[in-house]
Write an enzyme that holds these catalytic residues in place. Structure first.
Site, PDB file in Angstrom:
ATOM      1  CG  HIS A   1     -26.698  46.357  39.137  1.00 27.40           C
ATOM      2  ND1 HIS A   1     -26.049  45.156  38.988  1.00 27.40           N
ATOM      3  CD2 HIS A   1     -25.967  47.062  40.041  1.00 27.40           C
ATOM      4  CE1 HIS A   1     -24.967  45.134  39.747  1.00 27.40           C
ATOM      5  NE2 HIS A   1     -24.906  46.274  40.408  1.00 27.40           N
TER       6      HIS A   1
ATOM      7  CG  ASP B   1     -25.640  43.582  35.377  1.00 31.06           C
ATOM      8  OD1 ASP B   1     -26.205  44.424  36.109  1.00 31.06           O
ATOM      9  OD2 ASP B   1     -24.550  43.793  34.822  1.00 31.06           O
TER      10      ASP B   1
ATOM     11  CG  ASP C   1     -22.081  44.492  42.844  1.00 27.82           C
ATOM     12  OD1 ASP C   1     -23.018  45.256  42.580  1.00 27.82           O
ATOM     13  OD2 ASP C   1     -20.938  44.604  42.363  1.00 27.82           O
TER      14      ASP C   1
ATOM     15  CD  GLU D   1     -23.521  48.842  38.196  1.00 25.01           C
ATOM     16  OE1 GLU D   1     -22.900  49.749  38.780  1.00 25.01           O
ATOM     17  OE2 GLU D   1     -23.177  47.635  38.259  1.00 25.01           O
ATOM     18  CD  GLU D   2     -21.401  44.472  38.498  1.00 22.55           C
ATOM     19  OE1 GLU D   2     -20.338  45.077  38.232  1.00 22.55           O
ATOM     20  OE2 GLU D   2     -21.803  44.279  39.660  1.00 22.55           O
TER      21      GLU D   2
ATOM     22  CG  ASP E   1     -24.515  48.906  43.058  1.00 28.32           C
ATOM     23  OD1 ASP E   1     -24.329  47.730  43.464  1.00 28.32           O
ATOM     24  OD2 ASP E   1     -24.106  49.320  41.961  1.00 28.32           O
TER      25      ASP E   1
ATOM     26  CG  HIS F   1     -16.965  42.330  40.838  1.00 29.24           C
ATOM     27  ND1 HIS F   1     -16.546  43.257  39.909  1.00 29.24           N
ATOM     28  CD2 HIS F   1     -18.223  42.703  41.183  1.00 29.24           C
ATOM     29  CE1 HIS F   1     -17.510  44.155  39.711  1.00 29.24           C
ATOM     30  NE2 HIS F   1     -18.540  43.823  40.477  1.00 29.24           N
TER      31      HIS F   1
END
Length: 409
Positions: free
Chosen positions: A78, A80, A141, A175-176, A198, A379
């Site tokens: 992904h 994002d 990520d 996705e997030e 991922d 994150h």
């Protein structure tokens, strides 16, 4: 492999943070900046049938180079990054030959990445680490996954002696915020199965994840002068506090691990006349998951009985455990496992304490286990990824393509 690091560094320099409050796809306009670049790059590395749709879903094909017919397989990442922490102006730092000691991310702000707290760092002594500067996340990520997939496809293009069937790749937005698979065209993708790149540390191979739901509790109160409030005031804040007190205190993220589920209150706001609680529900076991949702409804009904019709609850399922869809085709996990073992990588098969695009795609009839991309501490400002882990992920992708062509009749 020489392009892997500069490729990754370029991707993380582009802000692609998604926005859960947006109704568009992609949820942020800036995701297009990376998406359009990736389309150009896929053409440059020799991919065919490169496409991007109106929602920024990218797909491309590496044609088969063998005569026999084998299943079409896919690899997905992904574009994002999480809305939980800023991804603007990412300034990655490269730590070569890591010495196993503290890494000063930001001297001025006294931000240190320390193995005393993040013990996983010690696995990577002597390796090259890519870290943040302590003010943003890194974006491994899942830009590590994107870089790995493109590098693997480029390698296969340059090494036709490695035999493989048709390979499809895809990059998704959002996705997030749980929407990465919502507008994914499985029929257009055309793969029998796929792998999301991922995961985290080297060796991770995951085919089960949380069942997930979100809940919102709304409380309407009545404001009355506190001096004359007896039997008249309904304090929405007080009812919200009581609701929270009735949740199991040990079933929270910070006190659970492995397959243990939880309730996670992530937002609360209120005043006397109005309060709201937002939380998420997670559990690997479907029966326990349903029981958790029922508990929230029971607490709501209990408080309605006590205070009156001042509460409402909304519960929305988000994604399901992919295990049910992967187990009937378990050979796809075995292929990934054999690919790792053949490269000297010990597979770490464990449940995901979260979700990926793969969990939703599996329920759209695209079984989709998850493979490591190499990063840690996603994150947040302590995120890092070892370059050697990314290189191993590239090797695993290549080996999966090769094994699928050899083993599948």
């Amino acid at each position: 492999m020489e392009k892997l690091l500069p490729r990754f560094l370029e991707y993380v320099s582009i802000d692609t943070q998604s926005d859960p409050h947006s109704k568009t796809t992609p949820s942020t306009e800036k995701q297009w900046n990376l998406a359009k670049k990736l389309v150009m790059e896929l053409h440059q590395v020799g991919m065919q049938e490169v496409s991007i749709d109106e929602n920024a879903y990218i797909m491309a094909t590496l044609p088969s180079n063998i005569d026999k017919k084998v299943p079409i397989i896919g690899f997905i990442s992904h574009i994002d990054t999480t809305p939980d922490f800023t991804g603007k102006n990412v300034k990655p730092q490269i730590v070569e030959n890591y010495d196993g000691k503290d890494i000063v991310l930001n001297k001025a702000k006294d931000i240190v990445l320390s193995p005393d707290y993040f013990e996983d760092l010690l696995q990577y002594e002597g390796q090259t680490l890519i870290t943040t500067d302590g003010t943003t996340l890194l974006g491994a990520d899942d830009k590590a996954g994107i870089a790995e997939i493109i590098t693997a496809m480029e390698y296969l293009t340059q090494h036709p002696e490695i035999k493989h069937g048709e390979i499809r790749i895809a990059f998704t937005p959002d996705e997030e915020i749980g929407r990465g698979a919502h507008k994914f065209d499985v029929d257009k993708f055309g793969a029998a199965w796929a792998y999301t790149m991922d995961g985290s540390q080297v060796g991770e191979l995951e085919f089960e994840n949380f069942n997930a739901a979100k809940a919102k509790i709304k409380i309407e109160g009545k404001s009355v002068h506190p001096g004359y409030a007896k039997n008249k005031m309904v304090n929405a804040i007080g009812i919200a506090n009581e609701f929270l007190s009735l949740l199991p205190p040990k079933e929270v993220p910070e006190k659970t691990s492995d397959r243990e589920g939880f309730f996670h209150v992530h937002k609360i706001k209120g005043e006397i006349e109005k309060a709201e609680i937002e939380l998420i529900i997670r559990d690997h076991d479907e029966n326990h998951f349903e029981a958790r949702k029922e508990l929230l409804k029971d607490i709501t009904e209990k408080l309605i009985s006590k205070y009156g019709d001042f509460l409402t609850i909304e519960i929305e399922d988000q994604y399901r455990n992919m295990r049910e869809k992967v187990e009937p085709v378990f050979h796809i996990v075995e292929i990934a496992k054999e690919a790792m073992e053949s490269l000297g990588i010990e597979p770490i098969i464990k449940p995901i304490r979260g979700g990926t695009d793969g969990s939703q795609l599996s329920y759209k009839d695209l079984p989709c286990p998850n493979i490591f991309a190499g990063g840690h501490n996603f994150h947040g400002k302590y995120e890092y990824v070892p370059l050697e882990s990314m290189e191993k992920a590239v090797q695993v992708i290549v080996k999966i393509c090769e094994l699928t062509a050899i083993q599948i009749k």
